[in-house]
Design an enzyme around this catalytic site. Structure first.
Site, PDB file in Angstrom:
ATOM      1  N   MET A 350      47.837  42.377  33.997  1.00 53.98           N
ATOM      2  CA  MET A 350      48.061  44.086  34.126  1.00 53.98           C
ATOM      3  C   MET A 350      47.104  44.588  32.944  1.00 53.98           C
ATOM      4  SD  MET A 350      49.229  46.731  35.421  1.00 53.98           S
ATOM      5  CE  MET A 350      48.696  48.389  35.039  1.00 53.98           C
ATOM      6  N   GLU A 351      46.310  45.752  33.515  1.00 53.31           N
ATOM      7  CA  GLU A 351      45.442  46.304  32.715  1.00 53.31           C
ATOM      8  C   GLU A 351      45.534  47.345  31.709  1.00 53.31           C
ATOM      9  OE1 GLU A 351      45.885  46.494  36.128  1.00 53.31           O
ATOM     10  OE2 GLU A 351      45.212  48.648  36.475  1.00 53.31           O
ATOM     11  N   ASN A 352      46.929  47.367  31.280  1.00 53.66           N
ATOM     12  CA  ASN A 352      47.360  48.182  30.303  1.00 53.66           C
ATOM     13  C   ASN A 352      46.263  48.581  29.199  1.00 53.66           C
ATOM     14  OD1 ASN A 352      50.076  47.792  31.231  1.00 53.66           O
ATOM     15  ND2 ASN A 352      49.996  45.617  30.114  1.00 53.66           N
ATOM     16  N   HIS A 384      38.481  40.901  35.690  1.00 52.77           N
ATOM     17  CA  HIS A 384      39.155  41.733  36.749  1.00 52.77           C
ATOM     18  C   HIS A 384      39.724  43.137  35.919  1.00 52.77           C
ATOM     19  CE1 HIS A 384      41.275  43.257  40.164  1.00 52.77           C
ATOM     20  NE2 HIS A 384      42.126  43.580  39.262  1.00 52.77           N
ATOM     21  N   GLU A 385      40.475  42.417  34.747  1.00 49.88           N
ATOM     22  CA  GLU A 385      41.202  43.499  34.169  1.00 49.88           C
ATOM     23  C   GLU A 385      40.258  44.369  33.292  1.00 49.88           C
ATOM     24  OE1 GLU A 385      44.014  43.914  35.348  1.00 49.88           O
ATOM     25  OE2 GLU A 385      44.272  41.828  36.066  1.00 49.88           O
ATOM     26  N   HIS A 388      38.901  47.176  34.965  1.00 51.60           N
ATOM     27  CA  HIS A 388      39.796  48.463  34.963  1.00 51.60           C
ATOM     28  C   HIS A 388      39.633  49.446  33.535  1.00 51.60           C
ATOM     29  CE1 HIS A 388      41.946  47.730  38.573  1.00 51.60           C
ATOM     30  NE2 HIS A 388      42.299  46.736  38.213  1.00 51.60           N
ATOM     31  N   GLU A 407      41.555  48.918  42.854  1.00 49.58           N
ATOM     32  CA  GLU A 407      41.682  47.322  42.755  1.00 49.58           C
ATOM     33  C   GLU A 407      40.429  46.910  43.591  1.00 49.58           C
ATOM     34  OE1 GLU A 407      43.621  45.957  40.901  1.00 49.58           O
ATOM     35  OE2 GLU A 407      45.130  47.220  40.521  1.00 49.58           O
TER      36      GLU A 407
HETATM   37  N1  BES Z   1      46.974  46.348  38.266  1.00 50.95           N
HETATM   38  C1  BES Z   1      46.964  45.021  38.903  1.00 50.95           C
HETATM   39  C2  BES Z   1      48.554  44.354  38.483  1.00 50.95           C
HETATM   40  C3  BES Z   1      49.504  44.907  39.369  1.00 50.95           C
HETATM   41  C4  BES Z   1      49.620  44.424  40.715  1.00 50.95           C
HETATM   42  C5  BES Z   1      50.432  45.715  39.016  1.00 50.95           C
HETATM   43  C6  BES Z   1      50.564  44.964  41.447  1.00 50.95           C
HETATM   44  C7  BES Z   1      51.560  46.244  39.724  1.00 50.95           C
HETATM   45  C8  BES Z   1      51.621  45.678  41.001  1.00 50.95           C
HETATM   46  C9  BES Z   1      46.121  44.056  38.127  1.00 50.95           C
HETATM   47  O1  BES Z   1      44.658  44.668  37.955  1.00 50.95           O
HETATM   48  C10 BES Z   1      45.606  43.066  39.166  1.00 50.95           C
HETATM   49  O2  BES Z   1      45.115  43.340  40.153  1.00 50.95           O
HETATM   50  N2  BES Z   1      45.944  41.896  38.812  1.00 50.95           N
HETATM   51  C11 BES Z   1      45.924  40.641  39.508  1.00 50.95           C
HETATM   52  C12 BES Z   1      44.858  39.550  39.229  1.00 50.95           C
HETATM   53  C13 BES Z   1      43.510  40.015  39.623  1.00 50.95           C
HETATM   54  C14 BES Z   1      42.606  39.109  39.137  1.00 50.95           C
HETATM   55  C15 BES Z   1      43.396  40.115  41.083  1.00 50.95           C
HETATM   56  C16 BES Z   1      47.167  40.080  39.804  1.00 50.95           C
HETATM   57  O3  BES Z   1      48.239  40.475  39.153  1.00 50.95           O
HETATM   58  O4  BES Z   1      47.135  38.999  40.560  1.00 50.95           O
HETATM   59 ZN    ZN Z   2      43.451  45.221  39.472  1.00 49.59          ZN
END
Ligand code: BES
Ligand code: ZN
Length: 964
Positions: A350-352, A384-385, A388, A407
């Protein structure tokens, strides 16, 4: 979010052997998001203590009447800043509960006279002041309205304050609250994570706010456009450390309510959205490095850091940040970057802003114990993060309906960031497998939906959570890549940089990006696109699906048509563009690149695509476009003979695309199934990973449908014939499996070779694997198996072993010091063919002392992938549906995968009836975010039944012919 099958490439690689061969494919109708990576589940929507909008059975629609009936905040108040103090207790209270207490003062401006204050709050217990949940003060001299009453709304998750007179437009006020909440183990809001260190239980207080859980930590205007500055103070045990988005300002010993504590305050944040906040208290330690102006730290459990599992993440963070600073032409917006690995975490990461949180498998890497796949996972998740930090955090979409842009964007540029950090990996090509092909399969369904949603269509938490799906992530990535390809990367990056600089610390809608890209186009002499950026992109984002482009090389006609996997399905959703697209087509003739051609109508003639003799045309080179391609039969024949004579003339990704297109076209009845199968005959000479992987995924669909029928023997024989040369190739290359190949993707293909070969019984393979596992069992402290091969070895050894092999894996799982090792074992234990072991394992999945909550749904899925486990998992889930739904189903999207995972083999009338009965029997319980997945499973089973009827005999015959 966790991703469809949230398997890490490795996990997938491991699990499947059993089911035999091939990789999971996902014609899964699941729209569930996720890249093939770690089992990251993502996130729940609802959480309201009382009424839950997802679990309630359908009733008459509720009509909102008063402002607090609406899920969206009224526009009259705008937060400017918050002072928030939180005090999590890492020891249970006398009731055995873990809690936190806190207080918050939010300073807000009144934009429109009003006597109502509506602010988000959920699952908090408020201290009352003369019966009121809050105190109000004014930042001016003027008198402040008195409170008339205050209350909480469970459905819309608000604290509502009714005033006796009106707040005045233009004035600023401060609302103060004091509250208490539970530090539950539910992976959302402010929650707790637990782990063992030297036999001692340790507690971490941590947070997950996206999308709608900040309101569970303190009352806040919890919408992305309500940006404010946050002044955070955390009270904690003196022997722990507190982290948040900002840099630590000071940390002083003190005594609060008679308890000796540390009070840590942080520098005020930048202006930011609530969903990006993070608060963590732990006894973790960190390692650090810095660039000229950013301090970079990696945090984790002490033993993980001591074992140097954070080193790799620290090493790649710097180049990745530097890459983005250049790519975006914009400095990293903060002065520090913390990244932390948590033992319990629902998504992958999560990109906090300034404090990115990860699953341990997504951040920690051990050079001795981790595989190449684990390493790639770490690189791409970080990339990825960190993408963001600018796109999403510095500039934020106004509302969740545009989530695909956030995303999808990060899912595209993660490949660029990762490529910069690891240039030898050739990782940019992988987007074809993990995004493009994956979502082409999903977006071909009649029940798909457009990337872009209207703001009004996305209001309640469950609807917001549903946005985190494969369409947003993978199609988003694919169409942005197409855009960048036809604009050219420098122009794309210029537009991007102007967008980021214009809207820094603000909010946008997707058209703002199109505007800035358009300006970049207009400022680039010589760059010619046939329509405006927004006219072109609207076709791809406002209507669902994608076209199949048919090139008739006899006549030079080029046509487009909405591609549907099941030609008999009915598209209920009208499109303002009548399902036509503006299609940029890069193409080649006999291996020579030609000038890009735009198909702007339903049909057109492009005479240079007319060829004769031995000449062939290949459209969509580099798979730059998001569409499939069909040809006249002669051209297909010439492409096949090119593959069979010298496949290297075509790039690896085009080889992969020919295979993937052909299988889909066959499924859609646009070409014969045997033509699709013929694209795989050249594989006996193919050595590259990407084409093999595409073929295996497609053949795995056949495996799933036929592994309980007589076709299976012939299919296995064919796979055996095709894989043998690859197996021999890698056996030689690696001196009898004593080394791994040097090339990054060769390492993946070595795993494929071993996995498939063992699955289909290539001589010597199983014996080899069994002996490796036996050696490990005899000497558990010395695992000699190469990390890359572990998943395959564990899975096979457990599949062909008994209770001893299984129990050994369970012991190793419980004591594993590295999360990705535990994760491999968890997936391998699902490979046993012994029913009672599978049933016992199923029971473990719902016991959080055995399997962490974050892993339970994916474990059930692993079991369902096993041909023996599938019916057991199906019975298990049916028998406990209401419990599973209650505990794990509240809007989580991994949950969607449960249904698609269990039903992916369904292809008989009987299974269809069972599925329908399951739906009927549980209407009163509900299906939450799996509702759509259930419909899709029914749709897919129906289509499978038809496909089997029409194709089984032909497929059977073809495999027999090829193997005798
Ligand atoms: N912002 C998302 C995490 C997230 C996803 C929070 C759904 C709440 C609900 C984060 O940037 C993300 O996309 N994480 C991915 C990993 C990424 C490499 C695709 C994940 O959690 O799988
Ligand atoms: Zn993401």
């Amino acid at each position: 979010m966790g991703k469809v099958y949230h398997f890490s490439k490795n996990a997938v690689l491991g699990t499947l052997v059993l089911a035999v061969t091939a990789l999971a494919t996902i014609i899964a109708l699941s729209v569930a998001y996720h890249k093939e990576r770690a089992n990251n589940q993502s996130k729940p929507g609802n959480g309201a203590s009382g009424t839950s909008s997802t679990s309630a059975p359908p009733t008459t629609p509720f009509t909102p009447k008063v402002p607090w009936d609406y899920y969206r905040l009224p526009k009259g108040l705008k937060p400017e800043s918050y002072n928030v103090t939180l005090w999590p207790r890492l020891k249970p209270n006398s009731d055995g509960l873990y809690i936190f207490t806190g207080n918050s003062t939010v300073v807000f401006r009144c934009l429109k006279d009003t006597d109502l204050i509506i602010i988000h709050a959920n699952k908090l217990n408020f201290t009352t002041f003369e019966g009121m949940h809050a105190k109000l003060s004014s930042l001016h001299e003027e008198a402040v309205p008195a409170l008339q009453k205050s209350w909480l709304t469970a459905r819309t998750e608000y604290l509502v304050v009714q005033l006796q007179s009106k707040l005045k437009a233009g004035a600023m006020y401060a609302l103060h609250t004091e509250f208490m909440g539970e530090l539950a183990d539910d992976l959302e809001g402010f929650y707790r994570s637990e782990y063992l260190e030297n036999g001692l239980k340790k507690i971490v207080a941590t947070s997950q706010m996206q999308p709608t859980y900040a309101r569970q930590a303190f009352p806040c205007f919890d919408e992305p456009a309500m940006k404010a500055i946050f002044n955070i103070t955390i009270i904690h045990d003196p022997d722990t450390v507190a982290l948040s988005n900002g840099k630590e300002k000071n940390s002083l010993l003190s005594v609060v309510s008679g308890v000796p504590v540390k009070v840590t305050t942080f520098e005020p944040t930048e202006k930011m959205s609530t969903y990006l906040l993070a608060f963590i208290v732990s006894d973790f330690i960190s390692i650090e490095s810095s660039t000229s102006n950013i301090s970079i730290r990696i945090w984790a459990r002490r033993t993980a850091i001591d074992n140097r599992q954070g080193d790799y993440a620290l090493n790649v963070t710097k180049p990745i940040l530097q890459f983005y600073e250049k790519y975006y032409s914009s400095n990293y917006p903060l002065s520090k970057s913390d990244q932390i690995a948590l033992p319990d975490f629902n998504a992958g990461a999560m990109e906090n802003w300034g404090l990115v949180t990860y699953r341990e498998t997504a951040l920690l890497y051990d050079p001795m114990l981790s595989s190449t796949g684990n390493k790639e996972r770490v690189t791409t998740v970080i990339a990825h993060e960190l993408a963001h930090m600018w796109f999403g955090n510095l500039v934020t979409l106004h509302w969740w309906n545009d989530l695909w842009l956030n995303e999808g964007f990060a899912s595209y540029v993660e490949y660029l960031g990762a490529d910069y950090a690891e240039p030898t990996w050739n990782i940019k090509d992988d987007i074809i497998l993990y995004d493009v092909q994956k979502v082409l399969a999903i977006d071909a369904l009649a029940s798909s939906h457009p990337l872009s949603r209207k703001e009004e269509e996305v209001s309640k938490p469950a609807e917001i959570s549903e946005m985190f799906n494969s369409i947003s992530y993978n199609k988003g990535a694919a169409v942005l890549r197409m855009l960048s390809e036809f604009l050219t990367e420098p122009v794309f990056a210029r537009g991007l940089s102007s967008y980021l600089n214009t809207f820094a610390f603000k909010n946008t809608v997707y058209t703002d990006l199109w505007d800035h890209l358009q300006q970049a186009v207009d400022n680039t002499p010589g760059l010619d696109i046939p329509r405006s950026v927004s006219e072109i992109m609207n076709r791809w984002t406002l209507q669902m699906g994608f076209p199949v482009v048919t090139v008739d090389t006899q006549t030079g006609t080029v046509t487009q048509k909405h591609f549907l996997l099941d030609p008999d399905s009915v598209v209920g959703r009208p499109s303002q563009f009548n399902y036509t697209w503006f299609i940029p087509i890069k193409w080649m003739k006999n291996g020579v690149d030609q000038q890009q051609y735009w198909l702007l109508d339903k049909t057109d003639t492009h005479s240079s695509m007319r060829v004769s003799g031995e000449e062939w045309v290949l459209a969509n080179t580099n798979v730059s476009g998001f569409f499939r391609v069909n040809y006249d039969l002669d051209n297909w024949g010439r492409l096949l003979s090119q593959l069979n004579t010298n496949h290297q003339v075509l790039s690896v990704i085009n080889r992969a695309q020919i295979i993937d297109d052909a299988f889909s076209l066959a499924r859609a009845k646009l070409i014969n199934t045997t033509l699709a199968l013929r694209t795989t005959t050249y594989l006996s000479r193919e050595r590259d990973y990407i084409p093999w992987e595409s073929a295996l995924r497609n053949l795995d669909n056949y495996v799933l449908i036929f592994d309980r029928t007589e076709v299976y023997g012939a299919l296995q024989a064919y796979l055996k014939k095709q894989i043998k040369p690859l197996f021999e190739h890698f056996r030689t290359l690696t001196a009898n499996w004593t080394r791994v190949p040097a090339g990054h993707s060769d390492q993946y293909n070595q795993i494929n070779a071993l996995r498939i070969a063992c699955g289909v019984g290539v001589e010597g393979c199983r014996e080899l694997i069994k002996s490796w596992y036996r050696q490990w069992m005899e000497n558990p402290d010395h695992n000699q198996i190469h990390p890359n091969l572990k998943s395959t070895v564990y899975c096979n050894a457990i599949a062909f072993g008994g209770v001893e092999e299984w129990d050994f894996a369970w012991r190793m799982f419980q004591t594993a010091s590295l999360a990705s090792e535990a994760s491999r074992l968890r997936s391998a234990m699902a490979c046993t063919k012994t029913p009672w072991l599978l049933n016992r394992y199923l029971e473990y999945t719902l016991d959080p002392t055995k399997i962490r909550k974050q892993d339970s749904i994916s474990t059930i899925q692993y079991i369902a992938r096993n041909v023996v486990g599938m019916p057991l998992a199906w019975n298990f889930v049916r028998a406990r549906w209401s419990y599973i739904f209650e505990q794990y189903g509240q809007g989580s999207f991994s949950f969607t995968n449960l249904i698609s995972g269990i039903t992916m083999r369904f292809s008989t009338e009987f299974e269809l009836q069972e599925l329908k009965r399951f739906k009927e029997d549980n209407l009163h319980v509900g299906f939450g975010s799996a509702t759509l997945a259930l419909e899709q499973a029914i749709e897919k089973t129906t289509a499978n039944i038809k496909w089997v009827n029409e194709n089984k005999a032909e497929v059977f015959k073809w495999f027999i012919k090829e193997t005798t």
